[in-house]
Write a protein that holds these residues in place. Structure first.
Motif, PDB file in Angstrom:
ATOM      1  N   VAL A   1     -10.625  -5.802  86.179  1.00  0.00           N
ATOM      2  CA  VAL A   1     -11.086  -6.121  84.823  1.00  0.00           C
ATOM      3  C   VAL A   1     -10.298  -5.310  83.797  1.00  0.00           C
ATOM      4  N   GLU A   2     -10.171  -4.021  84.044  1.00  0.00           N
ATOM      5  CA  GLU A   2      -9.487  -3.157  83.077  1.00  0.00           C
ATOM      6  C   GLU A   2      -8.006  -3.452  82.964  1.00  0.00           C
ATOM      7  N   SER A   3      -7.434  -4.030  83.994  1.00  0.00           N
ATOM      8  CA  SER A   3      -6.012  -4.389  83.940  1.00  0.00           C
ATOM      9  C   SER A   3      -5.797  -5.806  83.412  1.00  0.00           C
ATOM     10  N   GLY A   4      -6.897  -6.507  83.071  1.00  0.00           N
ATOM     11  CA  GLY A   4      -6.785  -7.852  82.524  1.00  0.00           C
ATOM     12  C   GLY A   4      -6.612  -8.931  83.564  1.00  0.00           C
ATOM     13  N   LYS A   5      -6.953  -8.614  84.833  1.00  0.00           N
ATOM     14  CA  LYS A   5      -6.756  -9.580  85.914  1.00  0.00           C
ATOM     15  C   LYS A   5      -8.069 -10.094  86.501  1.00  0.00           C
ATOM     16  N   GLY A   6      -9.189  -9.550  86.029  1.00  0.00           N
ATOM     17  CA  GLY A   6     -10.460  -9.870  86.658  1.00  0.00           C
ATOM     18  C   GLY A   6     -10.989 -11.242  86.277  1.00  0.00           C
ATOM     19  N   ASN A   7     -11.630 -11.915  87.229  1.00  0.00           N
ATOM     20  CA  ASN A   7     -12.334 -13.176  86.977  1.00  0.00           C
ATOM     21  C   ASN A   7     -13.753 -12.806  86.579  1.00  0.00           C
ATOM     22  N   VAL A   8     -13.969 -12.576  85.274  1.00  0.00           N
ATOM     23  CA  VAL A   8     -15.183 -11.935  84.795  1.00  0.00           C
ATOM     24  C   VAL A   8     -16.279 -12.952  84.525  1.00  0.00           C
ATOM     25  N   SER A   9     -17.480 -12.665  85.004  1.00  0.00           N
ATOM     26  CA  SER A   9     -18.653 -13.507  84.716  1.00  0.00           C
ATOM     27  C   SER A   9     -19.532 -12.802  83.682  1.00  0.00           C
ATOM     28  N   ILE A  10     -20.429 -13.569  83.070  1.00  0.00           N
ATOM     29  CA  ILE A  10     -21.360 -12.995  82.102  1.00  0.00           C
ATOM     30  C   ILE A  10     -22.242 -11.937  82.774  1.00  0.00           C
ATOM     31  N   ASN A  11     -22.673 -12.214  83.999  1.00  0.00           N
ATOM     32  CA  ASN A  11     -23.531 -11.265  84.706  1.00  0.00           C
ATOM     33  C   ASN A  11     -22.827  -9.937  84.943  1.00  0.00           C
ATOM     34  N   SER A  12     -21.561  -9.994  85.336  1.00  0.00           N
ATOM     35  CA  SER A  12     -20.830  -8.751  85.584  1.00  0.00           C
ATOM     36  C   SER A  12     -20.589  -7.995  84.282  1.00  0.00           C
TER      37      SER A  12
ATOM     38  N   GLU B   1      -3.493 -17.610  75.966  1.00  0.00           N
ATOM     39  CA  GLU B   1      -4.662 -17.143  75.223  1.00  0.00           C
ATOM     40  C   GLU B   1      -5.696 -16.526  76.162  1.00  0.00           C
ATOM     41  N   SER B   2      -5.877 -17.162  77.330  1.00  0.00           N
ATOM     42  CA  SER B   2      -6.839 -16.627  78.301  1.00  0.00           C
ATOM     43  C   SER B   2      -6.409 -15.254  78.794  1.00  0.00           C
ATOM     44  N   ASN B   3      -5.118 -15.095  79.077  1.00  0.00           N
ATOM     45  CA  ASN B   3      -4.612 -13.795  79.523  1.00  0.00           C
ATOM     46  C   ASN B   3      -4.791 -12.734  78.444  1.00  0.00           C
ATOM     47  N   ALA B   4      -4.559 -13.124  77.184  1.00  0.00           N
ATOM     48  CA  ALA B   4      -4.727 -12.176  76.084  1.00  0.00           C
ATOM     49  C   ALA B   4      -6.183 -11.752  75.944  1.00  0.00           C
ATOM     50  N   THR B   5      -7.100 -12.718  76.135  1.00  0.00           N
ATOM     51  CA  THR B   5      -8.525 -12.411  76.049  1.00  0.00           C
ATOM     52  C   THR B   5      -8.945 -11.448  77.145  1.00  0.00           C
ATOM     53  N   LEU B   6      -8.476 -11.700  78.380  1.00  0.00           N
ATOM     54  CA  LEU B   6      -8.811 -10.810  79.494  1.00  0.00           C
ATOM     55  C   LEU B   6      -8.238  -9.415  79.287  1.00  0.00           C
TER      56      LEU B   6
ATOM     57  N   GLU C   1      -7.622  -7.994  76.379  1.00  0.00           N
ATOM     58  CA  GLU C   1      -8.410  -7.351  75.322  1.00  0.00           C
ATOM     59  C   GLU C   1      -9.757  -6.879  75.863  1.00  0.00           C
ATOM     60  N   LEU C   2     -10.389  -7.716  76.690  1.00  0.00           N
ATOM     61  CA  LEU C   2     -11.665  -7.339  77.283  1.00  0.00           C
ATOM     62  C   LEU C   2     -11.496  -6.114  78.175  1.00  0.00           C
ATOM     63  N   GLY C   3     -10.452  -6.110  78.987  1.00  0.00           N
ATOM     64  CA  GLY C   3     -10.189  -4.958  79.853  1.00  0.00           C
ATOM     65  C   GLY C   3      -9.970  -3.695  79.055  1.00  0.00           C
ATOM     66  N   ALA C   4      -9.242  -3.815  77.943  1.00  0.00           N
ATOM     67  CA  ALA C   4      -8.989  -2.651  77.095  1.00  0.00           C
ATOM     68  C   ALA C   4     -10.285  -2.109  76.497  1.00  0.00           C
ATOM     69  N   ARG C   5     -11.202  -3.026  76.154  1.00  0.00           N
ATOM     70  CA  ARG C   5     -12.471  -2.589  75.579  1.00  0.00           C
ATOM     71  C   ARG C   5     -13.331  -1.869  76.620  1.00  0.00           C
ATOM     72  N   VAL C   6     -13.379  -2.404  77.836  1.00  0.00           N
ATOM     73  CA  VAL C   6     -14.136  -1.739  78.898  1.00  0.00           C
ATOM     74  C   VAL C   6     -13.558  -0.352  79.163  1.00  0.00           C
ATOM     75  N   ARG C   7     -12.238  -0.279  79.230  1.00  0.00           N
ATOM     76  CA  ARG C   7     -11.572   1.001  79.488  1.00  0.00           C
ATOM     77  C   ARG C   7     -11.836   1.999  78.359  1.00  0.00           C
ATOM     78  N   ALA C   8     -11.799   1.522  77.108  1.00  0.00           N
ATOM     79  CA  ALA C   8     -12.030   2.404  75.962  1.00  0.00           C
ATOM     80  C   ALA C   8     -13.461   2.934  75.935  1.00  0.00           C
ATOM     81  N   TRP C   9     -14.442   2.034  76.221  1.00  0.00           N
ATOM     82  CA  TRP C   9     -15.834   2.482  76.248  1.00  0.00           C
ATOM     83  C   TRP C   9     -16.065   3.474  77.386  1.00  0.00           C
ATOM     84  N   ARG C  10     -15.418   3.244  78.518  1.00  0.00           N
ATOM     85  CA  ARG C  10     -15.579   4.163  79.650  1.00  0.00           C
ATOM     86  C   ARG C  10     -15.010   5.539  79.305  1.00  0.00           C
TER      87      ARG C  10
END
Length: 329
Positions: free
Chosen positions: A50-61, A10-15, A17-26
């Motif tokens: 982050v865009e590849s779904g491998k990033g250790n993402v923080s709220i600040n970033s 689930e965590s990998n899927a979330t990352l 999805e998040l990466g895909a959203r960042v990439r799409a907005w960019r």
């Protein structure tokens, strides 16, 4: 450890999805990863992870990335942050594209999004570079006897500095603030009509595009990705999709891929225009006729004036200011 494996999945899927959203907005913003890194203060390597779904993402970033993309972190993370909006989206999701266009028009008329007097006499040309906005815009303005305006130059006038300096000092968010102020001013100063070209990414800013559509009759000048690329290469400037060293004599497959992604991410937004004119495989004369038929008839036709020579000499050559701006698509 089935539960741990499930949580990891689930965590990998979330990352992802998040990466895909960042990439799409960019892609929608037409920003390279390097530009996003510069505006957000994050490293290109981190954004790639982050865009590849491998990033250790923080709220600040995430906040830094969202701010650089000129969206809220909620827009990045949530599909529908407000309950009322969720209900409306649920209703609209049942409609096809034609019905959605009708719904947008009804909402605009009901809630005052399209009530600006003289809107149909103010023509705004939207689309990617290479479609002929400057060339056709200047000639259409001459035919209609109204001013021809490049929005980017008016934004510089509003800010009192160059496009590059605006983006360097204020980022995308500051650029959009000046853009909206310029749109208000242009609409107020030209009640009798104007022809204006816009930057290609204006459609990706919801509030700005709504403002544009409420006060200007929008026409999407479109062409095939190959023709867009050929014209841009002829101009000798591949920004903003030049993440590598591309030859001006031929675009690489990576550059073409970037252009296709930008166009695909904006196509549905461009399609919201009042009219569409396809300039692919059409001469300037043919495209100008098509454009003239696509826009409302002038209320008072002035005497035609001679078109700007800088645009009539070469249909692929942009205006002087356009060649120097940072955000070209």
């Amino acid at each position: 450890m089935p539960e741990q494996d499930s949580r990891a999945t689930e965590s990998n899927a979330t990352l992802s999805e998040l990466g895909a959203r960042v990439r799409a907005w960019r892609a929608r913003r037409g920003m390279t990863r390097k530009a996003l890194a510069s505006d957000s203060g994050l490293s290109e390597r981190f954004l790639a992870d982050v865009e590849s779904g491998k990033g250790n993402v923080s709220i600040n970033s995430l906040e830094a990335a969202a701010r650089a993309l000129n969206i809220s972190i909620l827009e990045l993370l949530q599909d529908a942050p407000r309950p009322a909006l969720a209900r409306v989206q649920g209703l609209l999701s049942r409609l096809d594209d034609t019905q959605l266009d009708q719904a947008y028009g009804l909402l605009g008329n009901t809630f005052g999004l399209s009530d600006a007097q003289g809107r149909e006499q103010r023509i705004a040309l939207i689309g990617l570079r290479g479609a002929g906005k400057s060339t056709l815009g200047s000639q259409l303005a001459a035919e209609r006897g109204v001013p021809f305006i490049e929005l980017d130059r008016e934004i510089e006038r509003e800010a009192g500095t160059s496009m590059n300096e605006i983006l360097l000092l204020h980022g995308q968010a500051g650029y959009r603030r000046y853009e909206r102020r310029a749109l208000f001013r242009i609409a107020e100063e030209n009640p009798g009509g104007v022809v204006m070209t816009t930057g290609g990414s204006i459609v990706s800013e919801r509030e700005t595009f709504d403002l544009l559509q409420s006060r200007f009759y929008c026409v999407w000048l479109k062409a095939s990705p190959e023709e867009h690329m050929a014209r841009v290469v002829a101009q000798g400037d591949l920004r903003p999709f030049n993440t590598g060293d591309y030859s001006t004599r031929g675009a690489t497959s990576e550059a073409m891929g970037d252009l296709r992604r930008i166009l695909a991410s904006r196509e549905s937004l461009y399609a919201r225009a009042d009219a569409v004119v396809d300039t692919a495989a059409r001469s300037i004369k043919q495209s100008l006729k098509d454009l003239g038929r696509a826009v409302p008839t002038p209320t008072v036709r002035a005497e035609p004036v001679e078109a700007l020579s800088s645009h009539t000499q070469n249909p692929l050559r942009p205006a002087q200011g356009e060649r120097n701006q940072k955000e070209t698509l």
